[in-house]
Design a protein around this motif. Structure first.
Motif, PDB file in Angstrom:
ATOM      1  N   LEU A  84      17.197 -25.997 156.635  1.00 28.37           N
ATOM      2  CA  LEU A  84      18.114 -25.037 155.726  1.00 28.37           C
ATOM      3  C   LEU A  84      16.905 -24.786 154.559  1.00 28.37           C
ATOM      4  CD1 LEU A  84      21.427 -26.663 155.283  1.00 28.37           C
ATOM      5  CD2 LEU A  84      20.888 -24.809 156.808  1.00 28.37           C
ATOM      6  N   ARG A  85      16.234 -25.425 153.976  1.00 26.51           N
ATOM      7  CA  ARG A  85      15.124 -25.047 153.055  1.00 26.51           C
ATOM      8  C   ARG A  85      14.278 -23.610 153.390  1.00 26.51           C
ATOM      9  NH1 ARG A  85      15.291 -30.801 151.713  1.00 26.51           N
ATOM     10  NH2 ARG A  85      13.495 -31.157 152.986  1.00 26.51           N
ATOM     11  N   ASP A  86      13.975 -23.881 154.757  1.00 31.09           N
ATOM     12  CA  ASP A  86      13.327 -22.594 155.229  1.00 31.09           C
ATOM     13  C   ASP A  86      14.129 -21.760 156.204  1.00 31.09           C
ATOM     14  OD1 ASP A  86      10.807 -21.597 155.778  1.00 31.09           O
ATOM     15  OD2 ASP A  86      10.324 -22.779 157.555  1.00 31.09           O
ATOM     16  N   LEU A  87      15.112 -21.402 155.665  1.00 29.24           N
ATOM     17  CA  LEU A  87      16.124 -20.487 156.189  1.00 29.24           C
ATOM     18  C   LEU A  87      15.641 -19.046 156.571  1.00 29.24           C
ATOM     19  CD1 LEU A  87      18.520 -21.356 157.653  1.00 29.24           C
ATOM     20  CD2 LEU A  87      19.924 -20.284 155.840  1.00 29.24           C
ATOM     21  N   ASN A  88      14.734 -18.769 155.719  1.00 25.83           N
ATOM     22  CA  ASN A  88      14.268 -17.080 155.881  1.00 25.83           C
ATOM     23  C   ASN A  88      13.045 -17.130 157.201  1.00 25.83           C
ATOM     24  OD1 ASN A  88      15.495 -15.933 154.073  1.00 25.83           O
ATOM     25  ND2 ASN A  88      14.413 -16.629 152.358  1.00 25.83           N
ATOM     26  N   ASN A  89      13.073 -18.359 157.488  1.00 25.83           N
ATOM     27  CA  ASN A  89      12.134 -18.487 158.799  1.00 25.83           C
ATOM     28  C   ASN A  89      12.825 -18.218 160.012  1.00 25.83           C
ATOM     29  OD1 ASN A  89      10.278 -18.942 160.826  1.00 25.83           O
ATOM     30  ND2 ASN A  89       9.342 -20.750 159.844  1.00 25.83           N
ATOM     31  N   PRO A  90      12.710 -17.139 160.907  1.00 30.32           N
ATOM     32  CA  PRO A  90      13.505 -17.296 161.986  1.00 30.32           C
ATOM     33  C   PRO A  90      13.751 -18.300 162.939  1.00 30.32           C
ATOM     34  CG  PRO A  90      12.395 -15.045 161.505  1.00 30.32           C
ATOM     35  CD  PRO A  90      11.725 -16.023 160.599  1.00 30.32           C
ATOM     36  N   LYS A  91      12.387 -19.060 162.960  1.00 28.44           N
ATOM     37  CA  LYS A  91      12.368 -20.291 163.735  1.00 28.44           C
ATOM     38  C   LYS A  91      13.528 -21.122 163.400  1.00 28.44           C
ATOM     39  CE  LYS A  91       7.403 -19.491 165.109  1.00 28.44           C
ATOM     40  NZ  LYS A  91       5.991 -20.174 165.067  1.00 28.44           N
ATOM     41  N   SER A  92      13.760 -21.607 162.248  1.00 29.92           N
ATOM     42  CA  SER A  92      14.585 -22.485 161.541  1.00 29.92           C
ATOM     43  C   SER A  92      15.945 -22.091 162.285  1.00 29.92           C
ATOM     44  CB  SER A  92      14.561 -22.566 160.112  1.00 29.92           C
ATOM     45  OG  SER A  92      13.288 -22.944 159.756  1.00 29.92           O
ATOM     46  N   LEU A  93      16.171 -20.804 161.954  1.00 29.61           N
ATOM     47  CA  LEU A  93      17.546 -20.359 162.613  1.00 29.61           C
ATOM     48  C   LEU A  93      18.012 -20.659 164.157  1.00 29.61           C
ATOM     49  CD1 LEU A  93      18.077 -17.143 160.512  1.00 29.61           C
ATOM     50  CD2 LEU A  93      19.439 -19.073 160.398  1.00 29.61           C
ATOM     51  N   VAL A  94      16.650 -20.395 164.945  1.00 28.96           N
ATOM     52  CA  VAL A  94      16.588 -20.677 166.258  1.00 28.96           C
ATOM     53  C   VAL A  94      16.922 -22.133 166.553  1.00 28.96           C
ATOM     54  CG1 VAL A  94      15.322 -20.525 168.362  1.00 28.96           C
ATOM     55  CG2 VAL A  94      15.101 -18.565 166.844  1.00 28.96           C
ATOM     56  N   GLN A  95      15.930 -22.976 165.719  1.00 25.73           N
ATOM     57  CA  GLN A  95      16.252 -24.415 165.965  1.00 25.73           C
ATOM     58  C   GLN A  95      17.554 -24.814 165.522  1.00 25.73           C
ATOM     59  OE1 GLN A  95      14.165 -26.322 167.182  1.00 25.73           O
ATOM     60  NE2 GLN A  95      15.456 -27.956 166.897  1.00 25.73           N
ATOM     61  N   LEU A  96      18.468 -24.331 164.517  1.00 23.61           N
ATOM     62  CA  LEU A  96      19.738 -24.616 164.214  1.00 23.61           C
ATOM     63  C   LEU A  96      20.576 -24.401 165.260  1.00 23.61           C
ATOM     64  CD1 LEU A  96      19.698 -23.800 160.316  1.00 23.61           C
ATOM     65  CD2 LEU A  96      20.058 -26.062 161.409  1.00 23.61           C
ATOM     66  N   GLU A  97      20.484 -22.970 165.923  1.00 15.95           N
ATOM     67  CA  GLU A  97      21.470 -22.506 166.848  1.00 15.95           C
ATOM     68  C   GLU A  97      21.421 -23.549 168.272  1.00 15.95           C
ATOM     69  OE1 GLU A  97      22.391 -18.474 169.372  1.00 15.95           O
ATOM     70  OE2 GLU A  97      20.343 -19.056 168.706  1.00 15.95           O
ATOM     71  N   LEU A  98      20.082 -23.887 168.540  1.00 13.26           N
ATOM     72  CA  LEU A  98      19.854 -24.704 169.723  1.00 13.26           C
ATOM     73  C   LEU A  98      20.584 -26.167 169.156  1.00 13.26           C
ATOM     74  CD1 LEU A  98      15.984 -24.334 170.592  1.00 13.26           C
ATOM     75  CD2 LEU A  98      18.123 -23.467 171.960  1.00 13.26           C
ATOM     76  N   LEU A  99      20.483 -26.681 168.196  1.00 14.43           N
ATOM     77  CA  LEU A  99      21.174 -27.912 167.763  1.00 14.43           C
ATOM     78  C   LEU A  99      22.804 -27.735 167.918  1.00 14.43           C
ATOM     79  CD1 LEU A  99      19.037 -28.944 164.881  1.00 14.43           C
ATOM     80  CD2 LEU A  99      19.031 -30.118 166.784  1.00 14.43           C
ATOM     81  N   ALA A 100      23.079 -26.756 167.439  1.00 13.21           N
ATOM     82  CA  ALA A 100      24.562 -26.531 167.528  1.00 13.21           C
ATOM     83  C   ALA A 100      25.024 -26.238 168.908  1.00 13.21           C
ATOM     84  CB  ALA A 100      24.901 -25.329 166.491  1.00 13.21           C
ATOM     85  N   SER A 101      24.318 -25.894 169.940  1.00 17.10           N
ATOM     86  CA  SER A 101      24.886 -25.780 171.377  1.00 17.10           C
ATOM     87  C   SER A 101      24.452 -26.874 172.033  1.00 17.10           C
ATOM     88  CB  SER A 101      24.129 -24.518 171.826  1.00 17.10           C
ATOM     89  OG  SER A 101      22.915 -24.875 171.886  1.00 17.10           O
ATOM     90  N   GLU A 102      23.978 -28.046 171.352  1.00 14.33           N
ATOM     91  CA  GLU A 102      23.765 -29.086 172.231  1.00 14.33           C
ATOM     92  C   GLU A 102      24.796 -29.945 172.620  1.00 14.33           C
ATOM     93  OE1 GLU A 102      20.390 -31.280 170.751  1.00 14.33           O
ATOM     94  OE2 GLU A 102      18.663 -29.787 171.718  1.00 14.33           O
ATOM     95  N   ASN A 103      25.522 -30.563 171.414  1.00 12.17           N
ATOM     96  CA  ASN A 103      26.652 -31.520 171.730  1.00 12.17           C
ATOM     97  C   ASN A 103      27.424 -31.455 170.185  1.00 12.17           C
ATOM     98  OD1 ASN A 103      25.398 -33.390 169.989  1.00 12.17           O
ATOM     99  ND2 ASN A 103      23.883 -33.739 171.191  1.00 12.17           N
ATOM    100  N   GLU A 104      28.584 -32.271 170.496  1.00 10.26           N
ATOM    101  CA  GLU A 104      29.503 -32.165 169.354  1.00 10.26           C
ATOM    102  C   GLU A 104      28.962 -33.011 168.275  1.00 10.26           C
ATOM    103  OE1 GLU A 104      32.429 -30.508 169.221  1.00 10.26           O
ATOM    104  OE2 GLU A 104      32.038 -29.701 171.030  1.00 10.26           O
ATOM    105  N   ARG A 105      28.181 -34.252 168.479  1.00  8.99           N
ATOM    106  CA  ARG A 105      27.458 -34.933 167.525  1.00  8.99           C
ATOM    107  C   ARG A 105      26.728 -34.070 166.644  1.00  8.99           C
ATOM    108  NH1 ARG A 105      24.411 -37.954 170.438  1.00  8.99           N
ATOM    109  NH2 ARG A 105      22.687 -36.775 170.032  1.00  8.99           N
ATOM    110  N   ASN A 106      25.857 -33.150 167.016  1.00  9.18           N
ATOM    111  CA  ASN A 106      25.031 -32.347 166.405  1.00  9.18           C
ATOM    112  C   ASN A 106      26.062 -31.273 165.335  1.00  9.18           C
ATOM    113  OD1 ASN A 106      22.895 -33.453 167.375  1.00  9.18           O
ATOM    114  ND2 ASN A 106      22.025 -31.504 168.614  1.00  9.18           N
ATOM    115  N   LYS A 107      26.941 -30.743 165.982  1.00  5.82           N
ATOM    116  CA  LYS A 107      27.831 -29.598 165.381  1.00  5.82           C
ATOM    117  C   LYS A 107      28.581 -30.429 164.138  1.00  5.82           C
ATOM    118  CE  LYS A 107      29.106 -27.059 169.439  1.00  5.82           C
ATOM    119  NZ  LYS A 107      30.237 -26.720 170.164  1.00  5.82           N
ATOM    120  N   ARG A 108      28.828 -31.599 164.206  1.00  9.87           N
ATOM    121  CA  ARG A 108      29.552 -32.452 163.173  1.00  9.87           C
ATOM    122  C   ARG A 108      28.454 -32.536 162.057  1.00  9.87           C
ATOM    123  NH1 ARG A 108      30.945 -38.559 163.637  1.00  9.87           N
ATOM    124  NH2 ARG A 108      32.243 -38.970 161.754  1.00  9.87           N
ATOM    125  N   CYS A 109      27.302 -32.995 162.420  1.00  4.20           N
ATOM    126  CA  CYS A 109      26.178 -33.250 161.357  1.00  4.20           C
ATOM    127  C   CYS A 109      25.773 -32.022 160.569  1.00  4.20           C
ATOM    128  CB  CYS A 109      24.936 -33.482 162.240  1.00  4.20           C
ATOM    129  SG  CYS A 109      23.465 -34.111 161.077  1.00  4.20           S
TER     130      CYS A 109
END
Length: 387
Positions: A84-109
């Motif tokens: 989140l500290r590096d949110l202006n970096n598109p790679k950070s948003l791509v990584q967050l999207e991948l994490l959100a799509s992996e499992n429910e545990r990640n979404k909760r975190c």
């Protein structure tokens, strides 16, 4: 099992399965023991069982069994905050999207780390700068993937008062990559905000340009999911008199009739006729409706062909048009396109009594005009109206 974990009840499950049981199905008991199992219960990795599973996979490799990989360590809040500290970096948003799509545990975190608020601020900042930044598609996708509670949506929209303006700007922007995907994400997000946020607060903040943008979305098309979401948004907005006036000025009525002339799927028809019903409740809406040459014909054609919900809305639309805007020309048009015949068919069909009563009311009210028509046998017609 690929990632065995032991619950506090002593039963071992595959991590993905037990997390789906707890977080997606919202269950609060152990599936085996039926003992209480809180959603925030610790799930302890069962390393011994995992090693046994891996050993078995190795022994049976000749049979095509693939050795399970070592599970990734669970996502933690520190990792998310770093992204989140590096949110202006598109790679950070791509990584967050991948994490959100992996499992429910990640979404909760991600929810616990405040990702929705940070992403919404990112989107609003794009609007304020007037720049479509890289990563916008991923940002919108993340908000769709996360199951944000209703209370949090309400707070997010109230704290970021330019949320609706930002999404309207995105929907109206023609100069961006992956335009269809981005706009589909944006309109689905709008639907979620209206459905889960403070509905009254959101509805009263809508502006004329918002409805003009929604018309463009329906006219030029996005994905099927995006079109459905746009109609859901308009249906929710149409419950307000203030919004109905803006919708009519924006040309929503004409566009809804055009959608129906394209013979859409059942759910789209149910939504379009529900919106038309709300708009035809006022004189201006009926005038807009009648200004389209195909309006009466397409609504009539849908009766007894789609669903009971469509029959309800279609009959009531015809009832309002015939009663409050039923000039001789309009009534002759209804006769010409088969409205009278369809209303007679409703009387014979397996439909609710109130709907048959409404059809009968229309027929009786305009007997003087329609009974002289050579299109129907007079005896049959009088049998209907005296039914």
């Amino acid at each position: 099992m690929r990632d065995p974990v032991t619950a506090i009840t002593g039963i071992t499950y595959d991590r993905e399965s037990i997390e789906q049981w707890l977080f997606t199905n919202k269950s609060t008991t152990c599936p085996v023991s039926k003992q209480p199992l809180a959603r925030d219960s610790d799930l302890t990795p069962n390393h011994t069982l995992r090693r046994l599973i891996q050993a078995w996979c190795t022994q049976n490799a000749s049979l095509g069994i693939v050795r399970i990989p070592t599970p990734k360590p669970p996502l933690n809040k520190i990792q998310v905050l770093k992204l989140l500290r590096d949110l202006n970096n598109p790679k950070s948003l791509v990584q967050l999207e991948l994490l959100a799509s992996e499992n429910e545990r990640n979404k909760r975190c991600l929810l616990e780390a405040g990702v929705p608020r940070a992403i919404l601020i990112f989107i609003v900042n794009c609007y304020r700068k007037g720049q479509i930044q890289k990563g916008l598609q991923e940002a919108l996708s993340i908000l769709q993937l996360l199951k944000i509670p209703k209370e949090e949506w309400t707070l997010l929209v109230k704290d970021n008062d330019q949320t609706l303006d930002s999404l309207t700007w995105i929907l109206g922007n023609e100069k961006m990559e992956n335009s269809i995907a981005v706009k589909s994400h944006a309109v689905v997000l709008l639907k979620r905000i209206i459905n889960k946020g403070d509905t009254c607060h959101v509805r009263e903040r809508l502006k004329p340009e918002f409805f003009e943008t929604m018309v463009k979305i329906m006219r030029h098309g996005v994905t099927q999911q995006g079109t459905s979401a746009a109609l859901h948004v308009l249906l929710s907005a149409s419950s307000s008199t203030r919004n109905r006036m803006m919708m009519m000025e924006a040309g929503v009525v004409h566009e809804l009739v055009e959608i129906e002339l394209g013979a859409p799927e059942k759910r789209i028809t149910e939504l379009t006729l529900a919106i038309l019903f709300h708009l035809c409740c006022c004189a201006n809406g009926r005038a807009k409706f009648l200004s389209h040459e195909g309006s009466i014909a397409v609504v009539t054609e849908r009766i007894l062909k789609v669903s009971a919900a469509v029959d309800d809305r279609a009959v009531f639309i015809l009832a309002m048009v015939a009663k409050f805007s039923g000039t001789n020309a309009v009534l002759q048009e209804m006769l010409k396109v088969g409205s009278m015949a369809k209303l007679c068919m409703v009387l014979q069909a397996d439909r609710a009594k109130y709907l048959k009563d409404k059809a009968m009311e229309i027929l009786k009210e305009h007997t003087g005009v329609w009974s002289d028509s050579p299109c129907f046998h007079h005896t049959s017609f009088y049998n209907y109206v005296q039914y």
